[in-house]
Design a protein around this motif. Structure first.
Motif, mmCIF file in Angstrom:
data_model
loop_
_atom_site.group_PDB
_atom_site.id
_atom_site.type_symbol
_atom_site.label_atom_id
_atom_site.label_comp_id
_atom_site.label_asym_id
_atom_site.label_seq_id
_atom_site.Cartn_x
_atom_site.Cartn_y
_atom_site.Cartn_z
ATOM 1 N N CYS A 1 25.083 -18.533 6.054
ATOM 2 C CA CYS A 1 25.887 -17.378 5.666
ATOM 3 C C CYS A 1 25.496 -16.267 6.636
ATOM 4 C CB CYS A 1 25.596 -16.994 4.222
ATOM 5 S SG CYS A 1 26.698 -15.761 3.547
ATOM 6 N N GLU B 1 25.959 -13.291 7.384
ATOM 7 C CA GLU B 1 25.578 -11.910 7.079
ATOM 8 C C GLU B 1 24.181 -11.788 6.481
ATOM 9 O OE1 GLU B 1 27.879 -10.725 3.161
ATOM 10 O OE2 GLU B 1 28.930 -12.282 4.286
ATOM 11 N N HIS C 1 20.502 -10.732 -2.370
ATOM 12 C CA HIS C 1 21.867 -10.916 -2.856
ATOM 13 C C HIS C 1 21.880 -11.767 -4.132
ATOM 14 C CE1 HIS C 1 26.210 -11.504 -2.678
ATOM 15 N NE2 HIS C 1 26.009 -12.815 -2.721
ATOM 16 N N TRP D 1 39.498 -9.555 -7.954
ATOM 17 C CA TRP D 1 40.422 -10.641 -7.622
ATOM 18 C C TRP D 1 41.373 -10.974 -8.763
ATOM 19 C CZ3 TRP D 1 35.099 -11.019 -7.787
ATOM 20 C CH2 TRP D 1 34.550 -11.734 -8.842
ATOM 21 N N GLU E 1 29.589 -19.264 -6.644
ATOM 22 C CA GLU E 1 28.738 -18.448 -5.766
ATOM 23 C C GLU E 1 27.345 -19.045 -5.624
ATOM 24 O OE1 GLU E 1 27.504 -14.537 -3.954
ATOM 25 O OE2 GLU E 1 29.432 -15.496 -4.199
ATOM 26 N N ARG F 1 43.198 -16.351 2.684
ATOM 27 C CA ARG F 1 42.059 -15.911 3.488
ATOM 28 C C ARG F 1 42.518 -14.749 4.335
ATOM 29 N NH1 ARG F 1 38.203 -20.182 2.821
ATOM 30 N NH2 ARG F 1 39.046 -21.204 0.985
ATOM 31 N N GLU G 1 42.083 -10.458 5.371
ATOM 32 C CA GLU G 1 41.618 -9.132 4.981
ATOM 33 C C GLU G 1 41.402 -9.032 3.472
ATOM 34 O OE1 GLU G 1 43.035 -4.527 5.303
ATOM 35 O OE2 GLU G 1 43.726 -5.942 6.823
ATOM 36 N N PRO H 1 36.423 -12.393 1.046
ATOM 37 C CA PRO H 1 35.127 -12.556 1.721
ATOM 38 C C PRO H 1 34.835 -13.969 2.215
ATOM 39 C CG PRO H 1 34.808 -12.511 -0.635
ATOM 40 C CD PRO H 1 36.277 -12.274 -0.398
ATOM 41 N N PHE H 2 35.875 -14.706 2.560
ATOM 42 C CA PHE H 2 35.674 -16.064 3.045
ATOM 43 C C PHE H 2 36.490 -16.264 4.321
ATOM 44 C CE2 PHE H 2 35.210 -16.153 -1.563
ATOM 45 C CZ PHE H 2 33.921 -16.639 -1.667
#
Length: 192
Positions: free
Chosen positions: A36, A38, A47, A107, A123, A162, A164, A167-168
């Motif tokens: 991942c 980030e 996280h 969402w 997640e 997917r 903008e 988060p994927f």
């Protein structure tokens, strides 16, 4: 899996698997990379603890707060921090009525059970793979848990959704014969 299923047994398995992985993190690997992009290992642990606390708050209050990473945790304190967050999360969702509690998430609107599948089990399964990869796969992961998460991901995160605000990354191909975690990671846009 359907939306009337109780996700808490899967949540318990996901929490337990992550707890085992977190306990296996040596202090010398905290600055190491994860799939991942980030997160390094330390940021991923922050996280995970912060996410468990946020999911706890949703179960406790019925509303979504701001997801914030866990506060600074000493390098040798991640297991205790996650265990405390895990206990809080389990207690926050113990009441059966919370499974049908209406929630409004970024969402969409959903019952509590759908949030537990998408916001927690999915997640946690994805990040279990991230952490396992960062640690050199210290033990086999729960494939059935990943299959359930992948089924939910296919429904909740279709390939065409997917871009903008999502988060994927775009779906990537998984190698022939890949296990459920690799297929889940590829579906979520991870390089596998």
């Amino acid at each position: 899996m359907d939306t009337t299923t109780d996700p808490r047994p899967l949540l318990t398995r996901a929490l337990g698997q992550l707890a085992r992985l977190i306990a296996a993190v040596p202090a010398g690997r905290l600055d190491g990379p994860t799939p991942c992009e980030e997160f390094d290992v330390r940021a991923l642990l922050r996280h995970l603890v912060g996410g468990a606390d946020a999911a706890s708050a949703i179960g406790e209050t019925g509303t979504r707060g701001v997801l914030t990473p866990a506060p600074d945790v000493p390098d040798d304190g991640w297991t205790a921090a996650y265990d405390a967050a895990r206990a809080r999360l389990t207690a926050a969702w113990a009441d059966d009525t919370k499974l049908d509690m209406p929630l409004t998430m970024p969402w969409g609107a959903m019952p509590g059970r759908a949030y537990l599948f998408s916001g927690c089990v999915l997640e946690m399964a994805a990040h279990a793979w991230d952490l396992s990869q960062a640690l050199g796969s210290p033990f086999p992961l729960d494939q059935e848990l990943a299959e359930c998460a992948l089924e939910w991901a296919h429904r909740a995160l279709p390939a065409e959704r997917r871009g903008e605000g999502v988060p994927f990354a775009p779906v990537r191909p998984a190698p022939e014969g890949a296990d459920a975690y690799v297929r889940l990671a590829a579906w979520l846009g991870r390089a596998v």
